[in-house]
Design a protein around this motif. Structure first.
Motif, PDB file in Angstrom:
ATOM      1  N   ARG A  45       0.873  -1.172   0.000  1.00  0.00           N
ATOM      2  CA  ARG A  45       0.000   0.000   0.000  1.00  0.00           C
ATOM      3  C   ARG A  45       0.916   1.229   0.000  1.00  0.00           C
ATOM      4  NH1 ARG A  45      -3.432   2.131   5.239  1.00  0.00           N
ATOM      5  NH2 ARG A  45      -4.487   3.921   4.258  1.00  0.00           N
ATOM      6  N   ASP A  61      -3.634   7.673  -1.805  1.00  0.00           N
ATOM      7  CA  ASP A  61      -3.638   6.484  -0.965  1.00  0.00           C
ATOM      8  C   ASP A  61      -4.002   5.279  -1.818  1.00  0.00           C
ATOM      9  OD1 ASP A  61      -3.987   4.462   0.879  1.00  0.00           O
ATOM     10  OD2 ASP A  61      -5.125   5.671   2.300  1.00  0.00           O
ATOM     11  N   ASP A  62      -2.978   4.496  -2.179  1.00  0.00           N
ATOM     12  CA  ASP A  62      -3.195   3.296  -2.976  1.00  0.00           C
ATOM     13  C   ASP A  62      -3.990   3.602  -4.242  1.00  0.00           C
ATOM     14  OD1 ASP A  62      -2.847   0.636  -3.554  1.00  0.00           O
ATOM     15  OD2 ASP A  62      -4.552  -0.043  -2.364  1.00  0.00           O
ATOM     16  N   ILE A  78       2.075   6.246   8.809  1.00  0.00           N
ATOM     17  CA  ILE A  78       0.957   5.319   8.934  1.00  0.00           C
ATOM     18  C   ILE A  78       1.254   4.365  10.079  1.00  0.00           C
ATOM     19  CG2 ILE A  78      -0.441   3.556   7.803  1.00  0.00           C
ATOM     20  CD1 ILE A  78       0.328   4.788   5.129  1.00  0.00           C
ATOM     21  N   GLU A  79       0.288   4.214  10.974  1.00  0.00           N
ATOM     22  CA  GLU A  79       0.396   3.263  12.073  1.00  0.00           C
ATOM     23  C   GLU A  79      -0.953   2.580  12.240  1.00  0.00           C
ATOM     24  OE1 GLU A  79       2.378   3.486  16.425  1.00  0.00           O
ATOM     25  OE2 GLU A  79       0.417   4.467  16.283  1.00  0.00           O
ATOM     26  N   ASP A  80      -0.943   1.248  12.252  1.00  0.00           N
ATOM     27  CA  ASP A  80      -2.185   0.477  12.409  1.00  0.00           C
ATOM     28  C   ASP A  80      -3.244   0.908  11.391  1.00  0.00           C
ATOM     29  OD1 ASP A  80      -1.031  -0.894  14.529  1.00  0.00           O
ATOM     30  OD2 ASP A  80      -1.791   0.529  16.017  1.00  0.00           O
ATOM     31  N   ASP A  81      -2.803   1.134  10.150  1.00  0.00           N
ATOM     32  CA  ASP A  81      -3.672   1.517   9.029  1.00  0.00           C
ATOM     33  C   ASP A  81      -4.289   2.900   9.183  1.00  0.00           C
ATOM     34  OD1 ASP A  81      -3.231  -0.816   7.589  1.00  0.00           O
ATOM     35  OD2 ASP A  81      -4.880  -1.878   8.554  1.00  0.00           O
ATOM     36  N   ASP A 100      -6.297  10.385   9.822  1.00  0.00           N
ATOM     37  CA  ASP A 100      -7.256   9.884   8.834  1.00  0.00           C
ATOM     38  C   ASP A 100      -7.991  11.036   8.161  1.00  0.00           C
ATOM     39  OD1 ASP A 100      -6.730   7.234   8.630  1.00  0.00           O
ATOM     40  OD2 ASP A 100      -8.264   6.572  10.036  1.00  0.00           O
ATOM     41  N   THR A 319       3.179   0.529   3.392  1.00  0.00           N
ATOM     42  CA  THR A 319       2.855  -0.556   4.308  1.00  0.00           C
ATOM     43  C   THR A 319       2.548  -1.800   3.490  1.00  0.00           C
ATOM     44  OG1 THR A 319       0.461  -0.183   4.367  1.00  0.00           O
ATOM     45  CG2 THR A 319       1.805   1.123   5.880  1.00  0.00           C
ATOM     46  N   ASP A 321       0.060  -4.488   2.014  1.00  0.00           N
ATOM     47  CA  ASP A 321      -1.323  -4.355   1.564  1.00  0.00           C
ATOM     48  C   ASP A 321      -2.245  -5.043   2.576  1.00  0.00           C
ATOM     49  OD1 ASP A 321      -3.746  -4.300   0.292  1.00  0.00           O
ATOM     50  OD2 ASP A 321      -3.001  -5.042  -1.629  1.00  0.00           O
ATOM     51  N   PRO A 322      -3.179  -4.299   3.202  1.00  0.00           N
ATOM     52  CA  PRO A 322      -4.041  -4.918   4.190  1.00  0.00           C
ATOM     53  C   PRO A 322      -4.949  -5.997   3.618  1.00  0.00           C
ATOM     54  CG  PRO A 322      -4.791  -2.695   3.680  1.00  0.00           C
ATOM     55  CD  PRO A 322      -3.454  -2.874   3.021  1.00  0.00           C
TER      56      PRO A 322
END
Length: 323
Positions: A45, A61-62, A78-81, A100, A319, A321-322
């Motif tokens: 991401r 963002d992506d 970015i931390e924890d999405d 956010d 990060t 990719d979630p």
């Protein structure tokens, strides 16, 4: 026929409406079309920070542009999405931090924010505040100024329980160095300048220049290693699994390049690197190329263009990719 007073009231209502919309966009980012940037490489991401047009901050963002309105960005994390950004916003150029995409004003009159790190949901910011531009660090809602005269901090990072900031002190003669938990330690070299800071497993890395010729160097726990390439300027630094990455440009032609444990990788002609990130050994750099400054980022040297002709990209964070 409409009177002059009526026309004036109508113009004022439209101006007020436009100002309200501008302020709303500056305070809270709005999603735009996803057509003007390539999607992230598989497994990653990629989030980019910059602008699309004058004084119009944007995050990508992506592959999805998010309009921050009349703002400029100086930090991205970015931390924890959760996406955090820092910079200034609004007609009064007030310092702000976004969580956010929702902004919150940074405490302190005349505050400016130059660096951002996030640890356990708490933004750590460095910059200046007050009428005398005192060097300042913010941790969550707490604001503290550095005790040294004419302090100027530009980078911040957190490692465990320790908070580090890099910058300079002094006025006519400046000294470069580091604050660790608020305690200052100067570098040994004269005329030194720190451009970036990274701390990994308690080991402190800095890159910049030193001496009258501004020779490029890497400091590890205060010990200097000169960078031997001729005409090198190093502005960006990253460390992963003990491997040191840095980026800048090299030679009389100012060729954009990044280094992996001392091995140089050149980008194309007329390229400029604005930021560096490494994820699982994959090297990402943001910047531009060509005579018109086409915005782009590179993945292990392979270019990904941003199609927006007005885009400028200054920041990158990557990060997994979630999905």
């Amino acid at each position: 026929m409409m009177s002059s007073a009526a026309r004036y009231r109508g113009l004022m209502r439209r101006a007020a409406h436009a100002l309200a919309v501008a302020c709303l966009l500056a305070a809270c980012g709005t999603a735009g079309s996803a057509d003007n940037v390539a999607e992230s490489p598989e497994g990653f991401r990629v989030v980019l920070g910059g602008s699309s047009g004058p004084s119009n901050a944007t995050l990508w963002d992506d592959g999805r542009p998010i309009d921050y309105g009349n703002s400029s960005l100086t930090g991205l994390f970015i931390e924890d999405d959760v996406v955090y950004a820092a910079g200034r916003t609004g007609l009064l150029n007030r310092a702000a931090v976004w969580t956010d995409h929702k902004s919150e004003r940074v405490a302190g009159s005349g505050a400016t924010v130059l660096g951002l790190w996030v640890d356990d949901g708490r933004p750590h910011l460095v910059g200046t505040s007050g009428f005398t531009d005192r060097g300042t660090i913010w941790v969550g809602d707490e604001r503290n100024t550095f005790g040294e005269a004419n302090a100027n901090a530009t980078n911040v990072t957190v490692d465990g329980d320790d908070v580090y900031a890099a910058g300079t002190i002094g006025n006519a003669v400046e000294f470069a160095g580091l604050w660790k938990n608020g305690v200052w330690a100067a570098l040994d070299q004269s005329e030194a300048k720190v451009n970036d800071l990274f701390v990994s497993d308690g080991k402190v890395y800095m890159v910049g220049g030193y001496g009258l010729a501004e020779r490029a160097g890497l400091w590890v726990d205060g010990e200097l290693t000169p960078i031997d390439d001729v005409g090198v300027v190093v502005n960006h630094l990253f460390v992963e699994d003990g491997v040191v990455y840095f980026a800048g440009w090299s030679g009389s032609q100012s060729v954009a390049a990044y280094w992996v444990d001392g091995e140089r990788v050149d980008l194309e002609e007329n390229a400029l690197i604005t930021d560096l990130f490494v994820r699982d050994g994959t090297v990402f750099v943001s910047g531009s190329y060509g005579l018109r400054g086409q915005a782009a980022y590179w993945v292990n040297g392979e270019r990904v263009d941003i199609d927006d002709p007005n885009a400028e990209v200054h920041l990158i964070f990557v990060t997994a990719d979630p999905a």
